[in-house]
Design an enzyme around this catalytic site. Structure first.
Site, short mmCIF file in Angstrom:
data_model
loop_
_atom_site.label_atom_id
_atom_site.label_comp_id
_atom_site.label_asym_id
_atom_site.label_seq_id
_atom_site.Cartn_x
_atom_site.Cartn_y
_atom_site.Cartn_z
CG HIS A 1 101.33 -17.41 27.86
ND1 HIS A 1 99.85 -17.97 28.33
CD2 HIS A 1 100.74 -16.32 27.63
CE1 HIS A 1 99.42 -16.68 29.33
NE2 HIS A 1 99.71 -16.14 28.58
CG ASP B 1 103.81 -13.93 26.54
OD1 ASP B 1 103.40 -13.04 25.77
OD2 ASP B 1 103.59 -14.96 27.05
#
Lengths: 433, 312
Positions: free
Chosen positions: A232, A305
Site C-alpha cells: 500500500h 487493504d
C-alpha cells in the site's frame, strides 16, 4: 461437469490473449480455449459483450478471524471477495492470536474451505507475535500453506531483523510484504502531514515516514537478494524508489490501493473518520504520481487493504477512530472507472494488475487461463455501472470512503474452480463441497 | 446576522459575522460595572459546560457569561463524570440531549471533538478548545481586545510568537485576524511551526527581532510543555534567549504596540514578567473581554436563532 463460456472477450496477458473466444471448463479446470467451441452436455454461459479474465487476486486484505469476529469473519470476508470479483485473497496476520505459527495457518485454511467462497491465501507473521523481535517459524508456516510473510499493521523496522527475514524467506521462495513505516516518524500521526493536518490540528504523518523505510528496504533487498514487496505505497517519493530499484533489476514489487489512487487528504473534510487510513490519504501530487506509476508499470498490482471495522470504532472522535477502509466490493468497479473507462490502461494491463501480477508475486500458478489451470474466472461488464451502497455490502464493515459514488463497470460473475460463486444481482453462493 | 447552529472554529466564519459578534459583545462590556450584573436574555435556557480537559479561565469565563445572561448552567468535568467510567463522548452526548439543553460548550483534548459532537446533537455547540485545532472564542476575544485598542484591523501588523504547532489559539487567531484584514506574522523555531501554514495566508519569520519590527500587536503563546514529547527545542534557557518576550526585544515594535497572551503564562519562558506586567500588556483586559465576547456568542447563537425561528 462442463461449462462452456461463450462469446466473451477473453483477456489473459500471461498468454498474450485479448480476443473474442470461447472457454471450456471441465472438472474445475480450463480444458480448452478457442473459437466457436462446442461441447455436448456442457452448460453454456453466454458472455457476449463481457470481459472474461483470470480470477482476480487481492493480495492484501484483513479477514479479522481469529480474534476480531465482530469486525469480519473468514466467511463474510470471502463472500465479500467473490461479490467484488476476487477469486482469491491473501489475508494479513494481524489477528488475535496473530498468524505466527502453523496452527493458525491451518485454522484459516480450514475456515476458508468450510466457507467455500473465495480461496484464502494466508500470510504468516515475519516475527513472533508481530513484536518485531525474533523471526516466527517461517518454514513450518510455508509448509502449511502460508504464501508470504508480513507484520502488516506494523513495520519490520529493526534493520538486522529485516535483513534476516529477507535472507531466510529467500530460501523458502516466499516474499516479505513490508508495511513500510518508521514508527518514530509516525509517532501518533492521524492524517498526512500537510495543510490539512495543520488546519485541523491533527498530528501529521510525513511522507518520509513511508519512503525512508521503502528506500532502506530496497537496499536490504539488494544486499540479500530476498523477495521484497512493499504494501500500500502512498507517496511520490516511494514511487521514485521503486522505479530505481526496478531499473537496477531488483526483485522488488509493490502495490497501490484504490483509495490512494482516488482520494487525497482533502477528503478528510471536517474530521470524516471514514477517511482515516494508514498510510494516510496524501496530496494530489502523490495521487498523480501513484497513478502514473500504475500506468507505467512501476506499480505491480492493485490491492485493497480491506480493513473492516465495527461502527463503534469509526463513529467516535477522530483521534480515537480506527485506521482503515473496506475495499473488496468497490475496488474492481472503482479501478475500471479510473483506469479503463478513461483509457489510461488497456484491459490487458488491468488484468495484470488484478490477476497476473499478484499471482506472480505470490508464486501461484493462477492468474492465467492456460489449459489445466484452475478455472478461477472473473467476468466483467464495462457497460454497466456500480453504485456504492454500504447497506448492501457482504462484508460486515460499512467503513467505505466511496458511499454514494457510482463507478463505471461492474463485476458480472465470479467463478472459483469453475463454480459460479457470485452473479451480479444475486446473493453469493458457496462452492459445493 | 450570525446564522449558524454552532461555533466550532473561526475558519470559514465571515467578516460580517465576526464583526456582529464583536459589536454585540461591546454592548455587554459594561454589565460587570452595574449593581445587578445580569440581563434576562437567556432566562429559561440551559447551557451545559462540558469540560473534558482541565481549565480554570475558560470554564469560569463561559459560566459567568451564561449566568450574566440568566441561563441555567450545568458544569461537568471529565474527572467527576461517567467519562471516567469509560463512557464515550457519543453516549455522553446522547444522554445530555435527553435532558434537552439549549447549548453545549465543549472543551476536549482531541481535535475535532466539537465537530463530532455537533453532528450528534440538535442543540447548539460552542467549541471551547479542541486539541490543537481551534479555540474560537479566544480568537474572538483577542480580536475584540485588539479593536478596543487599535480601532480597526485593516493593515494592522499582528505578530504571534511561540508554540504555534500545538496552539489552537494560534489557529483561531490566524483565521479570525486574517479574515478581518490584519497582516499576521508567526514567529517560532521551525520545529514549532506547522507544515504549510503559509498557505493560510500568514508570514512565517524565525527571527524574533524581524518578526517584532514595527508590530502593532505582539501575542505570546504558551509553550505547551505537556505536548512536547519530541524535544522541539534544546532547553528552556535557549528558548527564552531566542523567543522570550523581554523589554529589550520589544524595542523594535511600534511605540503603541500592545502585548497579549491567552494564558496561562510561563513567566520567564515565553514572556518576561517585565513585559507581562508592563504598560503595553493588555493580558487582563483580554480576560475581562472574554466574558463579554462569550455572552455575545451565546446570545447570538441561542437567542438570535430562536427569535428568528419565531418570527418565521
Amino acid at each position: 461437469m462442463k461449462l462452456l463460456i461463450k462469446n466473451g472477450r477473453v483477456v489473459d496477458p500471461v498468454q498474450g490473449i485479448d480476443d473474442t473466444l470461447d472457454l471450456l471448463v471441465e472438472d474445475g479446470r480450463i480444458a480448452r480455449m478457442g473459437e466457436r467451441l462446442a461441447e455436448k452436455g456442457a452448460e453454456v454461459l453466454d458472455c457476449v459483450g463481457l470481459v472474461v479474465c483470470p480470477g482476480f487476486i487481492d493480495m492484501h486484505v484483513h479477514l479479522r478471524e481469529p480474534g476480531y469476529e465482530y469486525k469480519e469473519t473468514i466467511l463474510t470476508g470471502t463472500r465479500a471477495a467473490v461479490a467484488g470479483g476476487f477469486t482469491a485473497v491473501a489475508c494479513m496476520p494481524n489477528t488475535d492470536p496473530p498468524c505466527d505459527n502453523e496452527a493458525v495457518v491451518r485454522f484459516i485454511l480450514k475456515k476458508a474451505q468450510e466457507a467455500g467462497y473465495a480461496r484464502v491465501l494466508p500470510v504468516g507473521c515475519v516475527t513472533k507475535g508481530r513484536r518485531g523481535a525474533e523471526l516466527a517459524e517461517l518454514g513450518s508456516m510455508a509448509a502449511s500453506g502460508a504464501v508470504a510473510f508480513s507484520d502488516d499493521g506494523s513495520c519490520v523496522f529493526n534493520p538486522i531483523l529485516m535483513r534476516r527475514a529477507l535472507e531466510y524467506s529467500r530460501g523458502l521462495q516466499r516474499p516479505i510484504l513490508q508495511h513500510a513505516e518508521d514508527p518514530a516518524l509516525f509517532s501518533n500521526g492521524q492524517v498526512h502531514e500537510g495543510l490539512v493536518s495543520t488546519r485541523l490540528g491533527l498530528k501529521g504523518i510525513p511522507s518520509a515516514c513511508e519512503s525512508s523505510v521503502a528506500g532502506r528496504d530496497i537496499e536490504l533487498a539488494a544486499l540479500t537478494g530476498g523477495g521484497l514487496h512493499l504494501c500500500h505505497l502512498s507517496t511520490a517519493a516511494s514511487m521514485d524508489h521503486i522505479r530505481r530499484a526496478k531499473a537496477a533489476g531488483l526483485a522488488v514489487t509493490c502495490e497501490a490501493t484504490p483509495h490512494h489512487l482516488l482520494l487525497t487528504e482533502e477528503a478528510v473534510g471536517a474530521y470524516d473518520t471514514r477517511m482515516k487510513v494508514n498510510p494516510p490519504l496524501r496530496t494530489e501530487a502523490d495521487r498523480r504520481a501513484l497513478l502514473a506509476a500504475v500506468v507505467d508499470g512501476t506499480v505491480d498490482c492493485i490491492a485493497t487493504d480491506h480493513a473492516p471495522h465495527h461502527p463503534d470504532e469509526k463513529e467516535i472522535e477522530f483521534g480515537l477512530a480506527a485506521f482503515g477502509m473496506v475495499g473488496l466490493e468497490t475496488a474492481v468497479p472503482a479501478m475500471l472507472d479510473l483506469l479503463v473507462k478513461s483509457k489510461l490502461v488497456p484491459m490487458s494491463r488491468f488484468v495484470e494488475l488484478f490477476a497476473a501480477n499478484p499471482a506472480r508475486i505470490l508464486g501461484l500458478p493462477s492468474g492465467t487461463l492456460k489449459k489445466d489451470a484452475e478455472a478461477d474466472i472473473t467476468i466483467l461488464s464495462l457497460k454497466h455501472s456500480t453504485a456504492v451502497a454500504p447497506d448492501k455490502f457482504h462484508t460486515m464493515g460499512r467503513n467505505t470512503p466511496f458511499q454514494g459514488r457510482r463507478f463505471a463497470g461492474r463485476v458480472e460473475r465470479t467463478l472459483v474452480a469453475g463454480h459460479t460463486c457470485y452473479a451480479a444481482g444475486k446473493a453469493p453462493e458457496p462452492r459445493p463441497r | 446576522m450570525l446564522d449558524r447552529k454552532d461555533l466550532l472554529g473561526l475558519e470559514g466564519v465571515g467578516r460580517e459575522e465576526i464583526l456582529e459578534i464583536l459589536d454585540t459583545a461591546k454592548g455587554f462590556v459594561d454589565i460587570p460595572q452595574r449593581t445587578v450584573k445580569k440581563v434576562p436574555a437567556l432566562r429559561g435556557f440551559t447551557v451545559v459546560n462540558a469540560f473534558y480537559e482541565s481549565s480554570t479561565r475558560t470554564r469560569t469565563s463561559f459560566e459567568i457569561a451564561a449566568k450574566r445572561l440568566s441561563a441555567d448552567t450545568i458544569n461537568f468535568a471529565a474527572s467527576s463524570s461517567s467519562v471516567s467510567k469509560g463512557e464515550t463522548l457519543l453516549d455522553t452526548a446522547k444522554n445530555l440531549m435527553a435532558m434537552a439543553p439549549d447549548c453545549i460548550i465543549l472543551r476536549h483534548q482531541l481535535s475535532g471533538a466539537a465537530h463530532f459532537l455537533s453532528t450528534q446533537v440538535t442543540c447548539h455547540v460552542v467549541n471551547a478548545g479542541d486539541g490543537t485545532h481551534e479555540h474560537p472564542t479566544q480568537g474572538l476575544l483577542d480580536a475584540f481586545t485588539i479593536r478596543e485598542k487599535k480601532g480597526a484591523f485593516e493593515g494592522l501588523k499582528v505578530t504571534i510568537v511561540g508554540d504555534i504547532l500545538h496552539s489552537r489559539v494560534a489557529r483561531s487567531n490566524i483565521h479570525g485576524l486574517s479574515t478581518l484584514g490584519a497582516n499576521v506574522t508567526l514567529c517560532a523555531p521551525p520545529t514549532l511551526i506547522p507544515v504549510a501554514v503559509e498557505r493560510l495566508g500568514v508570514r512565517v519569520e524565525h527571527s524574533l527581532d524581524r518578526a517584532v519590527a514595527g508590530a502593532d500587536v505582539v501575542m505570546a503563546l504558551r509553550v505547551q510543555k505537556e505536548r512536547m514529547e519530541g524535544g522541539y527545542f534544546p532547553s528552556p534557557q535557549e528558548y527564552f534567549e531566542l523567543y522570550g518576550l523581554t523589554n529589550a526585544r520589544m524595542k523594535g515594535a511600534d511605540r503603541e504596540c500592545i502585548v497579549m497572551h491567552p494564558g496561562p503564562m510561563n513567566r520567564g519562558l515565553e514572556i518576561a514578567s517585565e513585559v507581562a506586567d508592563g504598560p503595553r500588556s493588555v493580558i487582563l483586559e483580554q480576560v475581562s473581554n472574554g466574558v463579554a465576547v462569550r455572552m455575545a456568542v451565546l446570545y447570538l447563537l441561542v437567542v438570535g436563532r430562536k427569535t428568528r425561528e419565531t418570527a418565521d
